[in-house]
Enzyme design. Structure first.
Site, PDB file in Angstrom:
ATOM      1  CG  HIS A 111      -2.067  -0.934   1.115  1.00  0.00           C
ATOM      2  ND1 HIS A 111      -3.137  -0.894   1.980  1.00  0.00           N
ATOM      3  CD2 HIS A 111      -2.318  -1.935   0.249  1.00  0.00           C
ATOM      4  CE1 HIS A 111      -4.013  -1.839   1.641  1.00  0.00           C
ATOM      5  NE2 HIS A 111      -3.522  -2.485   0.597  1.00  0.00           N
ATOM      6  CE1 TYR A 155      -6.573   3.224  10.882  1.00  0.00           C
ATOM      7  CE2 TYR A 155      -5.726   3.622   8.668  1.00  0.00           C
ATOM      8  CZ  TYR A 155      -5.658   2.955   9.875  1.00  0.00           C
ATOM      9  OH  TYR A 155      -4.670   2.022  10.095  1.00  0.00           O
ATOM     10  N   PRO A 166      -4.997  -0.572  18.366  1.00  0.00           N
ATOM     11  CG  PRO A 166      -6.948  -1.654  17.676  1.00  0.00           C
ATOM     12  CD  PRO A 166      -6.262  -1.112  18.893  1.00  0.00           C
ATOM     13  CE  LYS A 177       3.192   2.929  13.833  1.00  0.00           C
ATOM     14  NZ  LYS A 177       3.500   2.498  12.489  1.00  0.00           N
ATOM     15  CE1 TYR A 183      -1.746   3.743   9.481  1.00  0.00           C
ATOM     16  CE2 TYR A 183      -0.521   2.655   7.730  1.00  0.00           C
ATOM     17  CZ  TYR A 183      -1.638   2.739   8.533  1.00  0.00           C
ATOM     18  OH  TYR A 183      -2.641   1.813   8.396  1.00  0.00           O
TER      19      TYR A 183
END
Length: 389
Positions: A72, A200, A292, A296, A384
């Site tokens: 991704h 998200y 979550p 991580k 991220y």
């Protein structure tokens, strides 16, 4: 029995540590209280930082991941229907990979089996002894017979509820914890994902996440109160709620179907300090838990054991204790940065019982700042995709 390192726990942290040490010619025995099938049956997330991907390659366990994992380039954030994509590759030249934790565990198990290294499943009554001396021992039962392993080091990779951290004297350990007043209700469905990348979503009704395990299997989540019961949620109720929380285009494109797994995961942050107690070292969930939201958990475990394997290799090759002496401080420095990022992601994407109209406007301002500032977007991308190991 005698070995150099006893590893408690055959999850991804323990298996990866075993693989890294095995590659350096360091003998290990892994003890796991559950069966092999039980360990492989755990459903967990699977967004791998670039550093974790590279570490699995280094360990010689990345071939299937490279073939089946989904690279991704970015993620999407949605706030009350307004959607924005953050392209990590363009921002900082890094990516993440979607590859389930179950698959990572499977690959590491296969690699360990092929190497001939020893793993003992269904080990009963595991107990740790003498780790404050130069002669630690681990005792356990198997098939009604009591066994003892003498070793140089013990690596506690047995999770939050494991025996390793529980064996540390209470006055030697300091813990930090935050429990969130909500959880994630998640379903797994054998339908193609709604998007090529994760979405998200923040909505006044609560958080939602559109994720995937493969091109044909999707994972979706919605925020629910901490005391919610999974039995209260039919599939139809879940799909209706998810549609309300995502933008209209995503809602229309959702391909729904019967869930093949449904569960609620509580959210909490937890850190134990220090992570070394004589010849005992804590790693992974035995040492820390993150929500979550920032993806991580598995990645922190990988960076822990990378550092620990490096320190132990230095000890055996160079007879130097510098690496093991600094293990705790090095790992905790990265852990707290990941805790900060996971807390930040959780705070801007979820609704909190105490959040008033001012708080929601602050969350909106944070989203607008991310969208409008390249510096902020680069910071998101850097965290991220993973800080350096």
């Amino acid at each position: 029995m005698r070995t150099q390192v006893v590893i408690i726990g055959a999850g991804p942290a323990g298996l990866l540590l075993g693989r890294l040490l095995d590659n350096q010619g360091i003998d290990t025995i892994i003890l796991e209280r559950r069966s092999q099938d039980y360990v492989l049956g755990r459903i967990r997330a699977g967004v791998l930082e670039q550093g974790t991907v590279e570490l699995l390659d280094k360990a010689g366990a990345g071939e299937r991941m490279r073939a089946k994992g989904l690279v991704h380039d970015g993620v999407e954030f949605c706030f009350d229907g307004d959607r924005h994509r953050f392209n990590f590759r363009e921002l900082i030249g890094r990516t993440v990979m979607v590859y389930g934790q179950t698959e990572v565990t499977h690959d590491l198990m296969n690699a360990r089996d092929a190497s001939g290294a020893k793993t003992i499943y269904e080990a009963e009554g595991v107990s740790l002894h003498g780790f404050d001396s130069d002669s630690p021992k681990v005792r356990f039962g198997k098939g009604g017979v009591e066994h003892e392993i003498a070793c140089d080091f013990i690596a506690g990779c047995d999770g939050y509820h494991g025996v390793s951290r529980a064996s540390v004297p209470q006055d030697a350990l300091r813990t930090y914890e935050r429990v969130y007043p909500f959880g994630w209700l998640g379903i797994l469905v054998d339908k193609p994902p709604v998007s090529d990348e994760l979405i998200y979503a923040h909505h006044q009704r609560g958080f939602a996440l559109c994720s995937m395990r493969s091109p044909t299997r999707s994972r979706y989540y919605v925020q629910v109160p901490a005391d919610e019961k999974v039995e209260a949620w039919s599939d139809a109720r879940f799909w209706d709620e998810l549609r309300r929380r995502v933008d209209s285009e995503t809602a229309e494109k959702l391909i729904i179907g019967p869930s093949i797994e449904k569960s609620i995961a509580p959210l909490r942050s937890f850190v134990a300090e220090p992570l070394r107690f004589g010849r005992l070292f804590l790693a992974g969930d035995a040492a820390h838990i993150v929500p979550p939201t920032g993806a991580k958990g598995l990645n922190l475990a990988a960076s822990d054991v990378d550092c620990l394997a490096e320190a132990m290799t230095e000890f055996y090759r160079e007879r130097s204790s510098v690496g093991i002496d600094h293990y705790s401080a090095r790992v905790l420095s990265r852990v707290w940065k990941a805790e900060r990022f996971s807390w930040w992601m959780t705070s801007i994407l979820h609704t909190f019982p105490e959040t008033d109209t001012f708080g929601r406007r602050i969350q909106r301002a944070e989203f607008d700042y991310l969208v409008g500032s390249e510096a902020a977007a680069r910071s998101l991308a850097e965290n991220y995709t993973g800080l350096p190991f």
